[in-house]
Design an enzyme around this catalytic site. Structure first.
Site, PDB file in Angstrom:
ATOM      1  N   CYS A   1       2.855  -0.018   4.353  1.00 34.21           N
ATOM      2  CA  CYS A   1       2.291   0.739   3.547  1.00 34.21           C
ATOM      3  C   CYS A   1       1.246  -0.049   2.478  1.00 34.21           C
ATOM      4  CB  CYS A   1       3.681   1.324   2.332  1.00 34.21           C
ATOM      5  SG  CYS A   1       3.206   2.133   0.706  1.00 34.21           S
TER       6      CYS A   1
ATOM      7  N   CYS B   1       1.533  -0.961  -0.931  1.00 35.25           N
ATOM      8  CA  CYS B   1       3.106  -2.237  -1.413  1.00 35.25           C
ATOM      9  C   CYS B   1       1.892  -3.316  -0.955  1.00 35.25           C
ATOM     10  CB  CYS B   1       3.925  -1.624  -0.078  1.00 35.25           C
ATOM     11  SG  CYS B   1       5.066  -0.621  -1.183  1.00 35.25           S
TER      12      CYS B   1
ATOM     13  N   ASP C   1     -10.090   2.122  -7.853  1.00 34.86           N
ATOM     14  CA  ASP C   1     -10.537   3.168  -6.614  1.00 34.86           C
ATOM     15  C   ASP C   1     -10.972   2.897  -5.717  1.00 34.86           C
ATOM     16  OD1 ASP C   1      -8.629   6.655  -6.408  1.00 34.86           O
ATOM     17  OD2 ASP C   1     -10.819   5.835  -4.418  1.00 34.86           O
TER      18      ASP C   1
ATOM     19  N   HIS D   1       8.168   0.837  -4.147  1.00 36.05           N
ATOM     20  CA  HIS D   1       8.325   1.896  -3.179  1.00 36.05           C
ATOM     21  C   HIS D   1       8.422   3.053  -3.868  1.00 36.05           C
ATOM     22  CE1 HIS D   1       6.210   3.725   0.069  1.00 36.05           C
ATOM     23  NE2 HIS D   1       7.553   4.012   0.817  1.00 36.05           N
TER      24      HIS D   1
ATOM     25  N   GLY E   1      -2.989  16.917  -2.097  1.00 31.88           N
ATOM     26  CA  GLY E   1      -4.065  16.399  -1.125  1.00 31.88           C
ATOM     27  C   GLY E   1      -3.822  14.883  -1.640  1.00 31.88           C
TER      28      GLY E   1
ATOM     29  N   THR F   1      -3.109  11.543  -0.138  1.00 35.96           N
ATOM     30  CA  THR F   1      -2.724  10.692   0.994  1.00 35.96           C
ATOM     31  C   THR F   1      -2.275   9.865   1.344  1.00 35.96           C
ATOM     32  OG1 THR F   1      -5.260  10.045   0.058  1.00 35.96           O
ATOM     33  CG2 THR F   1      -5.134  11.941   1.954  1.00 35.96           C
TER      34      THR F   1
ATOM     35  N   HIS G   1       2.628   6.440  -1.501  1.00 36.59           N
ATOM     36  CA  HIS G   1       3.345   4.926  -2.097  1.00 36.59           C
ATOM     37  C   HIS G   1       2.964   5.874  -3.667  1.00 36.59           C
ATOM     38  CE1 HIS G   1       3.774   0.928  -3.718  1.00 36.59           C
ATOM     39  NE2 HIS G   1       3.582   2.288  -4.961  1.00 36.59           N
TER      40      HIS G   1
ATOM     41  N   HIS H   1       1.586   7.008  -6.851  1.00 33.30           N
ATOM     42  CA  HIS H   1       0.433   6.492  -8.050  1.00 33.30           C
ATOM     43  C   HIS H   1      -0.120   8.054  -9.126  1.00 33.30           C
ATOM     44  CE1 HIS H   1      -1.559   8.690  -4.222  1.00 33.30           C
ATOM     45  NE2 HIS H   1      -2.341   8.362  -4.988  1.00 33.30           N
TER      46      HIS H   1
ATOM     47  N   HIS I   1      -3.504   8.476 -10.646  1.00 34.28           N
ATOM     48  CA  HIS I   1      -5.321   8.622 -11.319  1.00 34.28           C
ATOM     49  C   HIS I   1      -6.006   9.038 -12.777  1.00 34.28           C
ATOM     50  CE1 HIS I   1      -6.082   9.553  -6.477  1.00 34.28           C
ATOM     51  NE2 HIS I   1      -4.649   9.742  -6.469  1.00 34.28           N
TER      52      HIS I   1
END
Ligand code: 5GP
Ligand code: ZN
Length: 116
Positions: free
Chosen positions: A4, A7, A30, A46, A95, A97, A100, A102, A104
């Site tokens: 990952c 990770c 990002d 994870h 969406g 991708t 894991h 996260h 934004h």
């Protein structure tokens, strides 16, 4: 998880610009920002997506850590007053991708009222 990418970033095996860290999460810039402020808040553990959290007691520490990260990143990035958007993508239609979990955190310009 060994294969990952997030990770590996958490473990420091892949470089990333860290803007904040606590016991639960790491926040990084990002690699392909879509706004002047585009920070990803990554749980250190994870979880493949948001549905991997069931809202029980076991999630409490992580969710508190995410909340602390949102406040600190917003303050450090200077969008505490101007405002920002927090987005979680989940699954193909959402969406997502990188599998894991996260968050934004986007800001630094007017993002508009349209969600998509
Ligand atoms: P998703 O589409 O899964 O919600 O978001 C994944 C995000 O991770 C994308 O915005 C993408 O630019 C970012 N990303 C993918 N690989 C890397 C990487 O190696 N480093 C950093 N800093 N961001 C990445
Ligand atoms: Zn992972």
């Amino acid at each position: 998880m060994s294969d990952c990418i997030f990770c590996k970033i958490v473990a420091g095996e892949i470089p990333a610009e860290r803007v904040y860290e606590n016991d639960q999460v790491v926040a990084i810039r990002d690699i392909a920002p879509v706004a002047p402020v585009h920070v990803l808040i990554l749980p250190k553990a994870h979880y493949p997506n948001i549905l991997a959290l069931d809202g029980g007691e076991g999630d409490a520490a992580l969710l508190a850590g995410v909340q602390r990260a949102v406040r600190e990143v917003a303050r450090k990035e200077g969008v505490e007053t101007s405002g920002f958007r927090l987005i979680i993508n989940c699954g193909e239609d959402g969406g997502q991708t990188v599998p894991h979990l996260h968050y934004h955190l986007l800001g630094g310009r007017t993002l508009g009222a349209r969600l998509v």
